[in-house]
Design a protein around this motif. Structure first.
Motif: not given
Lengths: 159, 159, 159
Positions: B10, B12, B14, B17-18, B20-21, B42-43, B68-69, B78-80, B159
């Protein structure tokens, strides 16, 4: 006779959208006759907080956590585009518009479907949350109980 | 004869990096002859958006979300250490330097390996995304289809 | 004879609280006699960084990543309520108060319980991390090794 399948979700996140995903999957799995458990830990515990909890005695740090964390699923923010609370308002508007279910409704449905809502006692301790502050019908357990369910589970997710 | 193994992810998130994983694991599992599904919700749906979608009619809230998306995997943050977009640039630079694959390349590879790219119809509704706006070859389904795959899956990840 | 059960956790996140969750589940599963692997990828690699690594030669981008990312589990931030570093201090205070384990202690326990701590070589390359910079006893492998373990695993989680 076929063995009952099981879905075991760890809800770590305190985000409204992630909690929605967790509860939608859980309710779907229950409709498929899975034995379903949502194990709430860390910020995911906030989904189980009562809106108006009874007064409980807390230490200083625990009072800070209690004050800063959202009180119940309806007050949680978004993982993305939270925009100071405007994002959750938008999401709730589209949920209403498309006749989808809000978090309080999803939790109610989960309880009607006998989904096990478990609160992680170790992280309750850390965040200073007490049983009186959480919804009725919640079970209290630790990581050992989670593993006992999940090791024979079919769908195990960390959300 | 051994049964085909399956990997059900799944997506989830956006975040670049996630995603990519998710796609690296999915492509690896396909190379191991798993039946592989990435269920975008979702995203995560943003990874499937076309760069230049045809004009579609939308309500006000849906237009705001669409605006906005990020439009497509290449535009995700990136998540980080996103640092206002500098993080994604740095990641893409190191991807180039180390001959790793970018998200658009990973999606292309996934399609060549017959990975099922599924878009969650319920969250498409919520975010106001329409089929014309998503990549060709995507399948449209809901949580029931996900559970039917995942309940007998080997590697199930959120993810 | 019953087959050994296995728990395979991908630790993608570089957040202190998510890493805690990963290591608590992993240590619990090891106590249940599971074969346990934590596959550290992307920001999760930071949990394995030495506090005082030997000097290694790096390119410009790699030096930037190394400088900006936390050096070791003890320096990681929170996924929620990080508040410029005040959140992690509060969490560490409550960990101390409730006799819970800190991340460095959880990692030490994992190593004593023979949990496989794996570092993803592909993302080490991307982020410019070298083996000399990571804790002793870490194994180096890629997504294929992860899948070989996880496809027969019992509890597979992405954190």
């Amino acid at each position: 006779m076929e063995q009952t399948k099981s879905t075991n979700i760890i809800l770590f996140s305190g985000d409204y959208d992630k909690a929605m995903a967790a509860y939608i999957i859980a309710n779907g799995a229950a409709a498929f006759d899975h034995e379903v458990t949502i194990f709430h830990t860390f910020w995911g515990l906030n989904a189980l907080r009562k809106d108006k909890p009874p007064a409980v005695k807390k230490g200083f740090l625990e009072r800070q956590f209690a004050r800063m964390m959202p009180r119940g699923a309806d007050k949680m923010g978004l993982s993305n585009m939270n925009m100071g609370g405007m994002g959750p308002k938008m999401i709730k508007q589209v949920i209403g518009k498309h006749n989808a279910m809000t978090m309080p409704q999803l939790i109610e449905m989960a309880q009607e479907q006998d989904i096990h809502l478990v609160a992680c006692t170790m992280t309750m301790d850390l965040l200073g949350l007490q049983q009186e502050e959480l919804l009725d019908g919640v079970t209290y357990a630790g990581v050992a109980a989670y593993l006992a369910d999940a090791e024979d589970g079919n769908v195990n997710l960390f959300i």
